[in-house]
Enzyme design. Sequence first.
Site, PDB file in Angstrom:
ATOM      1  N   THR A 119     -11.660 -39.226   8.856  1.00  0.00           N
ATOM      2  CA  THR A 119     -11.612 -40.049  10.137  1.00  0.00           C
ATOM      3  C   THR A 119     -12.654 -41.192  10.134  1.00  0.00           C
ATOM      4  O   THR A 119     -12.227 -42.091  10.944  1.00  0.00           O
ATOM      5  CB  THR A 119     -12.268 -38.972  11.133  1.00  0.00           C
ATOM      6  OG1 THR A 119     -11.440 -37.696  11.248  1.00  0.00           O
ATOM      7  CG2 THR A 119     -11.870 -39.560  12.455  1.00  0.00           C
ATOM      8  N   ASP A 120     -13.709 -40.972   9.613  1.00  0.00           N
ATOM      9  CA  ASP A 120     -14.946 -42.358   9.465  1.00  0.00           C
ATOM     10  C   ASP A 120     -13.693 -43.551   8.970  1.00  0.00           C
ATOM     11  O   ASP A 120     -14.154 -44.573   9.629  1.00  0.00           O
ATOM     12  CB  ASP A 120     -15.973 -42.088   9.032  1.00  0.00           C
ATOM     13  CG  ASP A 120     -15.749 -41.595   7.464  1.00  0.00           C
ATOM     14  OD1 ASP A 120     -14.604 -41.354   7.219  1.00  0.00           O
ATOM     15  OD2 ASP A 120     -16.656 -41.741   6.773  1.00  0.00           O
ATOM     16  N   GLY A 121     -13.305 -43.545   7.983  1.00  0.00           N
ATOM     17  CA  GLY A 121     -12.570 -44.719   7.420  1.00  0.00           C
ATOM     18  C   GLY A 121     -11.438 -45.217   8.220  1.00  0.00           C
ATOM     19  O   GLY A 121     -11.420 -46.330   8.293  1.00  0.00           O
TER      20      GLY A 121
END
EC number: 3.2.1.-
Length: 357
Positions: A119-121
């Site tokens: 999710t962070d990317g």
Amino acid sequence: MLILVSYIGLVLFSISTNKEALQKDTYWDWYRNYVGQSTKGAYVNTGSKEKPIALSESQGYGMLITLLAAQKGYAKETQFMRLFYYYKSFQISEENTLMKWKQEKTDKGWESVDDNNATDGDLDIAYALIQAEKLWPDSIEHYGDAAQKLLESIKNNNYSEKTGLLTVGNWATVDPKAEMLIRFSDIMPTYYKAFADFTDDPFWTKLEINATKALTQMSQETSTGLLPDFAWVGENSIAPVKPYEVAGKNDGDYAYNSARVPLRLADSDNPQVKAVLDKMLIFFDKQPVIYGGYTLKGKPLVKNQSNSFSAPLLYAAKGHGNFSNLYASQRWIFDYSIVGKDYYGDTLKTLALLKLY
């Protein structure tokens, strides 16, 4: 008086010029050491020259860094465009435009290890695309359309109805246990607000409210205010994970994932978010040396300093009078040149520096 005014003007000009030179040189040192070229586009190498590895995390950072450099005139759209092409080459599908989280170079060329995302990317990529649309509104690539599709994919594949928060990846969303897992470095209030403004979708405003509640609740659990890499979210509770429950022995500590939390929270104007960040900064301000990781009680995990931990704190402390000493102490990171041996630390250092001035 005229001489004094002229002298002050020269000093201020010199300081401004030195800052610009530091930013420009650091960006290009980072670019030369970590950005690789392929038939799929440009990627940020987290591995070695002999065995390059690309991650959606590093691609997001690369797009953010290049966007910031382009805003300052250090980079061109073509550099951002090449990174954009690589992201597009490894989307899960045309409908689900999340980026597959990891690629390796094989005898057959670049291949993903699986079809899941992190999710962070994708959050970083979406934010970079929104800013790219503003910087290059007439681009043939239509970055705004790509951002809209990616945000819909995040909403549809990385959100848990049970927690009201984003999961760590699409694989976790469909797992009853993993769905309750959160990574605090995925909580980006400033991004959520930008996404709400861009899409006019109340989903992102609701997400910001829920995320702020989770930040506040976890912050209140310790005297240090430090946040763990990962936590389990219950109906009325939140608790750090135990060692080795996710990735390693420091899963429940303020380790390499949470190191970037100060950078994620620093731009928020939400008073509750500011309170969470300030509590962390008060802890760090009392430390004679900032080491590379801590238990939630404040015990150092290692006895060495790290760009990965100092760069986010440097940025978070900037312009905050109460933490001027903390800001000054973390400027040591600029005493060392980028030589290509610390992807994560060098990348956070470059990102923080480009945002700093």
